[in-house]
Write a protein that holds these residues in place. Structure first.
Motif, PDB file in Angstrom:
ATOM      1  N   ARG A 280     102.825  66.722  71.150  1.00  0.00           N
ATOM      2  CA  ARG A 280     103.246  68.022  71.697  1.00  0.00           C
ATOM      3  C   ARG A 280     102.087  68.737  72.375  1.00  0.00           C
ATOM      4  NH1 ARG A 280     105.976  68.432  66.330  1.00  0.00           N
ATOM      5  NH2 ARG A 280     108.070  67.607  66.696  1.00  0.00           N
ATOM      6  N   THR A 281     100.881  68.522  71.855  1.00  0.00           N
ATOM      7  CA  THR A 281      99.702  69.132  72.456  1.00  0.00           C
ATOM      8  C   THR A 281      99.229  68.353  73.678  1.00  0.00           C
ATOM      9  OG1 THR A 281      98.983  70.001  70.313  1.00  0.00           O
ATOM     10  CG2 THR A 281      97.311  69.836  72.038  1.00  0.00           C
ATOM     11  N   ALA A 282      99.152  67.041  73.536  1.00  0.00           N
ATOM     12  CA  ALA A 282      98.617  66.197  74.609  1.00  0.00           C
ATOM     13  C   ALA A 282      99.639  65.873  75.685  1.00  0.00           C
ATOM     14  CB  ALA A 282      98.072  64.898  74.023  1.00  0.00           C
ATOM     15  N   ARG A 283     100.934  65.967  75.345  1.00  0.00           N
ATOM     16  CA  ARG A 283     102.046  65.627  76.249  1.00  0.00           C
ATOM     17  C   ARG A 283     102.003  64.156  76.666  1.00  0.00           C
ATOM     18  NH1 ARG A 283     103.230  69.637  80.996  1.00  0.00           N
ATOM     19  NH2 ARG A 283     105.292  68.704  80.716  1.00  0.00           N
ATOM     20  N   MET A 284     101.452  63.329  75.788  1.00  0.00           N
ATOM     21  CA  MET A 284     101.366  61.899  76.065  1.00  0.00           C
ATOM     22  C   MET A 284     101.569  61.145  74.757  1.00  0.00           C
ATOM     23  SD  MET A 284     100.707  59.827  78.711  1.00  0.00           S
ATOM     24  CE  MET A 284      99.989  61.095  79.769  1.00  0.00           C
ATOM     25  N   ALA A 285     102.418  60.116  74.798  1.00  0.00           N
ATOM     26  CA  ALA A 285     102.695  59.320  73.601  1.00  0.00           C
ATOM     27  C   ALA A 285     102.245  57.879  73.825  1.00  0.00           C
ATOM     28  CB  ALA A 285     104.191  59.354  73.290  1.00  0.00           C
ATOM     29  N   PHE A 286     101.933  57.205  72.714  1.00  0.00           N
ATOM     30  CA  PHE A 286     101.456  55.829  72.804  1.00  0.00           C
ATOM     31  C   PHE A 286     102.185  54.921  71.821  1.00  0.00           C
ATOM     32  CE2 PHE A 286      97.932  58.469  74.233  1.00  0.00           C
ATOM     33  CZ  PHE A 286      97.572  57.836  75.410  1.00  0.00           C
ATOM     34  N   ASP A 287     102.339  53.692  72.248  1.00  0.00           N
ATOM     35  CA  ASP A 287     102.821  52.602  71.392  1.00  0.00           C
ATOM     36  C   ASP A 287     101.754  51.525  71.468  1.00  0.00           C
ATOM     37  OD1 ASP A 287     103.847  50.197  70.502  1.00  0.00           O
ATOM     38  OD2 ASP A 287     105.454  50.083  71.990  1.00  0.00           O
ATOM     39  N   ARG A 288     101.033  51.345  70.381  1.00  0.00           N
ATOM     40  CA  ARG A 288      99.944  50.374  70.360  1.00  0.00           C
ATOM     41  C   ARG A 288     100.352  49.199  69.473  1.00  0.00           C
ATOM     42  NH1 ARG A 288      95.836  53.073  72.966  1.00  0.00           N
ATOM     43  NH2 ARG A 288      95.835  55.360  72.771  1.00  0.00           N
ATOM     44  N   ASP A 289     100.971  48.215  70.091  1.00  0.00           N
ATOM     45  CA  ASP A 289     101.436  47.022  69.381  1.00  0.00           C
ATOM     46  C   ASP A 289     102.425  47.361  68.270  1.00  0.00           C
ATOM     47  OD1 ASP A 289      99.787  44.740  70.539  1.00  0.00           O
ATOM     48  OD2 ASP A 289      98.204  46.145  69.981  1.00  0.00           O
ATOM     49  N   GLU A 290     103.163  48.433  68.396  1.00  0.00           N
ATOM     50  CA  GLU A 290     104.073  48.858  67.334  1.00  0.00           C
ATOM     51  C   GLU A 290     105.468  48.261  67.497  1.00  0.00           C
ATOM     52  OE1 GLU A 290     103.754  53.237  66.601  1.00  0.00           O
ATOM     53  OE2 GLU A 290     102.079  53.058  68.013  1.00  0.00           O
ATOM     54  N   HIS A 291     106.040  48.425  68.673  1.00  0.00           N
ATOM     55  CA  HIS A 291     107.395  47.903  68.877  1.00  0.00           C
ATOM     56  C   HIS A 291     107.381  46.401  69.109  1.00  0.00           C
ATOM     57  CE1 HIS A 291     111.212  47.082  71.007  1.00  0.00           C
ATOM     58  NE2 HIS A 291     111.684  47.994  70.187  1.00  0.00           N
ATOM     59  N   THR A 292     106.435  45.949  69.910  1.00  0.00           N
ATOM     60  CA  THR A 292     106.311  44.516  70.200  1.00  0.00           C
ATOM     61  C   THR A 292     104.844  44.131  70.125  1.00  0.00           C
ATOM     62  OG1 THR A 292     108.212  44.600  71.703  1.00  0.00           O
ATOM     63  CG2 THR A 292     106.754  42.683  71.886  1.00  0.00           C
ATOM     64  N   GLU A 293     104.526  43.183  69.296  1.00  0.00           N
ATOM     65  CA  GLU A 293     103.132  42.757  69.150  1.00  0.00           C
ATOM     66  C   GLU A 293     102.608  42.209  70.478  1.00  0.00           C
ATOM     67  OE1 GLU A 293     100.371  39.881  66.299  1.00  0.00           O
ATOM     68  OE2 GLU A 293     102.547  40.011  65.983  1.00  0.00           O
ATOM     69  N   GLY A 294     101.422  42.680  70.852  1.00  0.00           N
ATOM     70  CA  GLY A 294     100.822  42.225  72.097  1.00  0.00           C
ATOM     71  C   GLY A 294     101.139  43.100  73.290  1.00  0.00           C
ATOM     72  N   ILE A 295     101.997  44.107  73.092  1.00  0.00           N
ATOM     73  CA  ILE A 295     102.369  45.027  74.164  1.00  0.00           C
ATOM     74  C   ILE A 295     102.050  46.455  73.730  1.00  0.00           C
ATOM     75  CG2 ILE A 295     104.235  45.989  75.573  1.00  0.00           C
ATOM     76  CD1 ILE A 295     103.577  43.146  76.328  1.00  0.00           C
TER      77      ILE A 295
END
Length: 255
Positions: A192-207
């Motif tokens: 909410r502060t940065a207005r940017m979200a990340f997925d670090r190998d969470e949904h698909t390993e290697g992506i």
């Protein structure tokens, strides 16, 4: 005096009818959300259980949805969204896709990576458009595919638009244990502060991926995400973030 009493009674009945109508609409919307979340996997018994309704009430609700073309039931009793509703959704998605396509193209040109466009539907992210990376090794998701919220960049960006106490957040985190849910809530506060979200190998390993989300015309919650093989994502993360931040300035977002 009698006329006044009649008027009060009439207003009471009208108010009651409105309340009943709103309740039916809420139940119908809840039923459609459940069907969309598990298309072709629910039967009547599942629907009434998930909605907390009597089986007879759930049956009447389902019959009504089928009659107006918002739901359909196959020969095995499994429920799917109806052609009429899918047609409306397709028209809506086509409008959003057309509006956001130039933004996706600018991000793709700036990053050289796949760019995805998705909308929030039924407690999941529905992918409606994509520009594929020219790299041989790239991240690609099927148009029409649905993804969870708590472990994807576009999903977490979307969840961050809601308050922690919102039902949408609670529903998305329900499958997680308490520790995991608390970690996601903490991450949402950062998003909410940065207005940017990340997925670090969470949904698909290697992506890995970065994503942004906002509200667009018609109240739609729309997300843009850039997924890439993790090693390349790490190498070009700053360029990806900069391109997405630039997209946040687009007048397409209503708030």
């Amino acid at each position: 005096m009698a006329d006044a009493e009649i008027s009060v009674v009439g207003e009471g009945r009208a108010s009651s009818a409105r309340d009943d109508g709103i309740q039916v609409l809420r139940r119908a919307a809840a039923a459609l959300d459940e069907i969309a979340t598990a298309p072709g996997r629910l039967r009547l018994v599942d629907l009434h259980s998930r909605l907390g309704l009597a089986k007879s009430t759930a049956r009447r609700l389902l019959v009504g949805l089928v009659e107006v073309g918002f739901a359909a039931v196959d020969d095995d009793g499994r429920i799917v969204l109806g052609d009429r509703l899918l047609g409306l959704a397709s028209a809506d998605a086509a409008h959003i896709t057309s509006a956001f396509r130039p933004t996706l193209e600018r991000i793709a040109e700036a990053t050289g990576e796949t760019v995805d466009l998705s909308v929030y539907r039924g407690g999941q992210m529905l992918f409606i458009d994509q520009i594929e990376s020219p790299h041989r090794l790239r991240a690609v998701s099927a148009i029409g595919g649905r993804f969870t919220l708590h472990d994807t960049a576009n999903g977490k960006a979307t969840l961050a638009l809601f308050d922690d106490a919102d039902a949408d957040v609670a529903t998305a985190l329900a499958p997680l244990d308490q520790a995991a849910a608390d970690r996601v809530r903490a991450e949402l506060r950062e998003i909410r502060t940065a207005r940017m979200a990340f997925d670090r190998d969470e949904h698909t390993e290697g992506i890995s991926a970065a994503g942004i989300a906002g509200r667009a015309a018609g109240g739609n919650v729309v997300a843009i995400s850039v997924p890439a093989p993790t090693e390349r994502f790490k190498e070009h993360q700053n360029h990806i973030i900069a391109a997405l931040r630039s997209a946040l300035d687009s007048p397409l977002w209503s708030s």
